[in-house]
Design an enzyme around this catalytic site. Sequence first.
Site: not given
Length: 429
Positions: A81, A109, A157, A159, A312, A339, A343, A385
């Site tokens: 991502g 995503r 975020s 990103q 994370d 993610k 998750r 993860r």
Amino acid sequence: MITMQLPGDKSIAHRALILACLAESPSQIRRIPDSADVNSTRSSLCALGAEISSSEADVALVTGKTAWTPSRLPIDCGNSGTTARLLMGVLVGLGIPARLTGDESLRKRPMDRVVYPLQSMGGRITCSEDRDRLPIELEVRTTGSLRVLRYRGRVASAQVKSALLLAGLVAGNEVEVREPGVSRDHTERMLVSLGAPVEFGPLDDGGARVLLAGPAKPVRLPGFDLTIPGDVSSAAFLIAAGMLTGQAVHIEGVGLNGTRTGFLHVLRRMGADFREQVLETRLGEPVGTIDVVPGRLSAFEIEADEVPALVDEIPVLAVLAARAHGETRISGAGELRLKESDRLAALASNLRELGVKCEERPDGLTIEGSGRSLSGTVRTGGDHRIAMAFGVLGRAPACEIEVDDRACVRVSYPGFWTDLDEIEPGRES
Ligand code: S3P
């Protein structure tokens, strides 16, 4: 005491490669992790004309601003991502046409969080099939420059923030981003260190603001030398394994940026003792050592304001909760559903399958810790993860855990299983 060094930080490596490809002179980046995600950024940049060579396996020599020629083939961002979103910012800023795509997980995503503000800056972006998913087509900009952007993000975020800053940087446009929380600030720190007119910091309301002050023209960045700090998110897995097996862990040469180390404070609330020591700063990033001495594991609470600094690390904190005394409640973590996998759902279903009592809520989990025997096979859904978190739980006493896809750790930490073997499995007392 177990002493470890981690491969270079993934988030910093993406940014270092991109900024080196925007610089006016050559750069040397050392301790580049051989992770699939970082390799996606590297190969995408090469597909756009970058010259990146290696003198040694973990060293990248980047010629400078040779990249940024249109590619006839789609740019494959793999599972990453960060690659997709940050490159989108640069390409829109430069007005370079491209088609961005990724693997099955990345194509699910959401991209609207980057597409929408870039479009409101004047970027011409078409999402081909599903409105806000990859593959995405960036069109050449024919009409003038981008507009000034003042953007208030709905979620914190890094990103998104980084994509917008990079767009403004290369287009020569003022960009201000406000976020409801404090997300990782690597892009800001690196840009300030390289002389870009960037100001950033937390706000009184718990959020954060970053401003790229109105450059009249694109900012010219110098080349740089950087040894990437060790990845604190990878370190979290080894530290957690130490917690579950009662072993102290000493990590060297690791990034200690406070927007990434939120999990350490949770470990302290669980009963561990930690000490971090900053020994140097590299391109604005504090680097040093972490020492963690485990204690009796107690249940903990995580609320929304804490999530960005440990986003994370929630998978590994959730498996620690399964072995802690009492009931753990994690809230305000709805972003985890977006993610590499959902998750929250993956953690809840796997914990339950192994024999842990776990309730899944829209924005979090409630986990009842116990010392009972846990066994079964974890379904990772290809999420690195999730694989690493349950690999760690497998080191705890009375845990017999198989992971269905061990290889997916290559996304962020290819040497994970070897490093985990350094930690003796815990024995039942
Ligand atoms: C990252 C930002 C975070 C994080 C991801 C890496 C980055 O994502 O979860 O692993 O390098 O900027 P968001 O920006 O979606 O929160």
